[in-house]
Design a protein around this motif. Structure first.
Motif, PDB file in Angstrom:
ATOM      1  N   ASN A 119       0.835  -1.209   0.000  1.00 32.52           N
ATOM      2  CA  ASN A 119       0.000   0.000   0.000  1.00 32.52           C
ATOM      3  C   ASN A 119       0.867   1.256   0.000  1.00 32.52           C
ATOM      4  OD1 ASN A 119      -2.838  -0.657  -0.069  1.00 32.52           O
ATOM      5  ND2 ASN A 119      -2.614  -1.592   1.936  1.00 32.52           N
ATOM      6  N   HIS A 164       1.741   6.614  -6.896  1.00 35.29           N
ATOM      7  CA  HIS A 164       0.730   7.628  -7.235  1.00 35.29           C
ATOM      8  C   HIS A 164       1.350   9.024  -7.226  1.00 35.29           C
ATOM      9  CE1 HIS A 164      -3.064   9.795  -7.369  1.00 35.29           C
ATOM     10  NE2 HIS A 164      -2.806  10.354  -6.202  1.00 35.29           N
ATOM     11  N   ASP A 192       1.179  10.698 -10.780  1.00 36.87           N
ATOM     12  CA  ASP A 192      -0.040  11.497 -10.917  1.00 36.87           C
ATOM     13  C   ASP A 192      -0.018  12.842 -10.197  1.00 36.87           C
ATOM     14  OD1 ASP A 192      -1.201   9.327 -12.336  1.00 36.87           O
ATOM     15  OD2 ASP A 192      -1.704   8.359 -10.442  1.00 36.87           O
ATOM     16  N   ASP A 246      -2.560  -0.253  -5.947  1.00 38.18           N
ATOM     17  CA  ASP A 246      -2.927   1.065  -6.462  1.00 38.18           C
ATOM     18  C   ASP A 246      -3.597   1.916  -5.382  1.00 38.18           C
ATOM     19  OD1 ASP A 246      -1.940   0.392  -8.918  1.00 38.18           O
ATOM     20  OD2 ASP A 246      -3.881  -0.177  -9.753  1.00 38.18           O
ATOM     21  N   TYR A 247      -3.185   3.187  -5.339  1.00 40.51           N
ATOM     22  CA  TYR A 247      -3.803   4.122  -4.395  1.00 40.51           C
ATOM     23  C   TYR A 247      -5.036   4.743  -5.046  1.00 40.51           C
ATOM     24  CZ  TYR A 247      -4.714   8.317  -1.699  1.00 40.51           C
ATOM     25  OH  TYR A 247      -5.336   9.302  -0.962  1.00 40.51           O
ATOM     26  N   HIS A 248      -6.123   4.790  -4.292  1.00 47.87           N
ATOM     27  CA  HIS A 248      -7.344   5.445  -4.755  1.00 47.87           C
ATOM     28  C   HIS A 248      -7.790   6.439  -3.692  1.00 47.87           C
ATOM     29  CE1 HIS A 248      -7.810   2.671  -8.108  1.00 47.87           C
ATOM     30  NE2 HIS A 248      -7.599   1.676  -7.273  1.00 47.87           N
ATOM     31  N   LEU A 249      -8.214   7.602  -4.144  1.00 47.28           N
ATOM     32  CA  LEU A 249      -8.706   8.591  -3.198  1.00 47.28           C
ATOM     33  C   LEU A 249      -9.893   8.022  -2.432  1.00 47.28           C
ATOM     34  CD1 LEU A 249      -8.568  11.806  -5.399  1.00 47.28           C
ATOM     35  CD2 LEU A 249      -7.182  11.333  -3.390  1.00 47.28           C
ATOM     36  N   PRO A 250      -9.911   8.185  -1.114  1.00 42.10           N
ATOM     37  CA  PRO A 250     -11.034   7.641  -0.337  1.00 42.10           C
ATOM     38  C   PRO A 250     -12.335   8.349  -0.691  1.00 42.10           C
ATOM     39  CG  PRO A 250      -9.654   9.054   1.027  1.00 42.10           C
ATOM     40  CD  PRO A 250      -8.924   8.881  -0.274  1.00 42.10           C
ATOM     41  N   THR A 251     -13.409   7.599  -0.653  1.00 45.30           N
ATOM     42  CA  THR A 251     -14.733   8.171  -0.934  1.00 45.30           C
ATOM     43  C   THR A 251     -15.597   8.069   0.311  1.00 45.30           C
ATOM     44  OG1 THR A 251     -15.503   6.020  -1.740  1.00 45.30           O
ATOM     45  CG2 THR A 251     -14.637   7.565  -3.368  1.00 45.30           C
TER      46      THR A 251
END
Length: 242
Positions: A31, A38, A42, A228-233
């Motif tokens: 992680n 990221h 990005d 992969d890092y994903h913005l938290p929702t």
């Protein structure tokens, strides 16, 4: 800077739980690698035109890539620990250990080619990378030497171990006491095995160890990748009351 700190916190948490939960520790390292990847791909490229005149490592994509590779090396090292508990073949364990070296070697190359002295990269970080490379290469060579020993090829096994010992001789890592202790223990382990093989060779087979350029080339196997890092929702919609 928040992303860099977040990646560091994930890595720190992985180190904390490492003694008790290898699987979760490896996941946290992956992680952390994903966060740094990221950043490198990005986030930081969009900010290059806004950089201050005095550059710092944390604002450079190459440094984020270095940290991602370090985290992947640590995840791979944890995977090797798990594999060693299952007593899988020595040849595969050798490749997994050398996979750690490959990750770290790639990180070291980035430090050497894209982050010069003006960036002020920590000497402790550089020492950590080089020390871990020597340790895991040595562990890989121990497994390979044992495999040749099983084939009654003591000369090759001795040549491998002598080369491994040469990487340890004259080196004493700075930094924390645990680093020096681990380094010393690994050097002692190598020395004891080399002496054992040399004694057996003197009394039984008397094989001549091969030259350095005749030794088998180390092979690595990488089995981890970043998550992969994903913005938290948000779990639910917010309702604003005016």
């Amino acid at each position: 800077m928040v992303f860099f700190l977040y990646g560091g916190l994930l890595r720190e948490r992985a180190l904390e739980i490492l003694p008790s939960d290898l699987v979760e520790a490896a996941t946290l390292f992956r992680n952390a690698a994903g966060v740094y990847t990221h950043m490198a791909q990005d986030v930081l490229p969009l900010l290059q035109n806004l950089q201050p005149s005095e550059r710092i490592p944390e604002t450079v994509s190459a440094m984020a890539n270095v940290m991602s590779l370090i985290c992947l090396a640590e995840a791979q090292a944890v995977t090797v620990q798990k594999a060693e508990q299952k007593a899988i073949s020595g040849s595969l364990l050798a490749k997994l250990h050398y996979g750690v070296v490959q990750f770290l070697n790639e990180a070291n190359d980035l430090l050497q080619t894209q982050l010069n002295e003006s960036f002020g990269v920590s000497e402790k970080l550089k020492m950590f990378i080089s020390t871990c490379m020597i340790l895991h290469e040595g562990r890989s060579q121990i497994y390979i030497a044992n495999e040749f020993m099983k084939q009654d090829r003591l000369g090759v096994a001795i040549g491998i171990l002598r080369h491994a010992m040469s990487n340890f001789q004259g080196r004493s890592p700075g930094g924390e006491q645990t680093w020096r202790l681990t380094f010393s223990q690994e050097a002692d382990r190598l020395g004891e095995l080399l002496q054992k093989f040399e004694n057996q060779n003197d009394f039984i087979l008397r094989e001549k160890p091969p030259r350095l350029d005749e030794l088998p080339v180390l092979e690595g196997k990488r089995v981890v990748s970043p998550i992969d890092y994903h913005l938290p929702t948000l779990d639910r919609d917010l309702a604003f009351v005016l």
